[in-house]
Write an enzyme that holds these catalytic residues in place. Structure first.
Site, mmCIF file in Angstrom:
data_model
loop_
_atom_site.group_PDB
_atom_site.id
_atom_site.type_symbol
_atom_site.label_atom_id
_atom_site.label_comp_id
_atom_site.label_asym_id
_atom_site.label_seq_id
_atom_site.Cartn_x
_atom_site.Cartn_y
_atom_site.Cartn_z
ATOM 1 N N PRO A 107 0.852 -1.204 0.000
ATOM 2 C CA PRO A 107 0.000 0.000 0.000
ATOM 3 C C PRO A 107 0.889 1.256 0.000
ATOM 4 C CG PRO A 107 -0.824 -1.583 1.580
ATOM 5 C CD PRO A 107 0.504 -2.107 1.098
ATOM 6 N N ASN A 109 0.834 4.221 1.302
ATOM 7 C CA ASN A 109 1.192 4.998 2.487
ATOM 8 C C ASN A 109 1.648 4.143 3.646
ATOM 9 O OD1 ASN A 109 -1.269 3.936 3.046
ATOM 10 N ND2 ASN A 109 -2.178 5.788 3.878
ATOM 11 N N CYS A 110 2.061 2.923 3.395
ATOM 12 C CA CYS A 110 2.630 2.062 4.440
ATOM 13 C C CYS A 110 4.142 2.194 4.412
ATOM 14 C CB CYS A 110 2.237 0.586 4.236
ATOM 15 S SG CYS A 110 0.536 0.240 4.664
ATOM 16 N N LEU A 111 4.717 2.305 5.593
ATOM 17 C CA LEU A 111 6.174 2.437 5.681
ATOM 18 C C LEU A 111 6.842 1.084 5.569
ATOM 19 C CD1 LEU A 111 6.286 4.981 8.625
ATOM 20 C CD2 LEU A 111 6.481 5.454 6.182
#
Length: 111
Positions: A107, A109-111
């Site tokens: 995804p 916006n997942c770090l």
């Protein structure tokens, strides 16, 4: 290039372990990816993976946590559409870990 073995065949993955080619995903690939993450797939896991893959087919993106929760609630009901439930199945970052096991991209916006 990094790779994992699935049915004795090398399959390319990125440095974080996500499949490089969505077409390489199979249930066996999911089992192998889960094993590498210390997750034993159950029927409950497969329900979430199915919802994730349907989401990806519809929107052509892996959902972040909030859209994942909403999608699971819509498909499987409010009891399963909760962050705490998803965390129990996919510890740490459920959206990221479940996307990896489902053979989808990380995804955005997942770090």
């Amino acid at each position: 290039m990094t790779e994992i073995l699935i049915n004795d065949q090398p399959v390319p993955v990125d440095p974080e372990g996500f499949l490089r080619n969505l077409g390489d995903w199979t249930p066996e690939a999911a089992e192998q990816l889960a094993l590498q993450e210390g997750v034993q797939l159950t029927e409950a896991h497969w329900e979430i993976l199915t919802v994730l893959r349907q989401f990806y087919q519809t929107f052509e993106m892996s959902p972040a946590m909030r859209p994942l929760v909403k999608a699971v609630a819509a498909e499987l009901g409010p009891d399963k559409g909760k962050s705490i439930y998803l965390m129990s199945l996919f510890p740490g970052s459920p959206a990221k870990l479940a996307s990896k096991i489902a053979g989808l991209p990380k995804p955005t916006n997942c770090l």
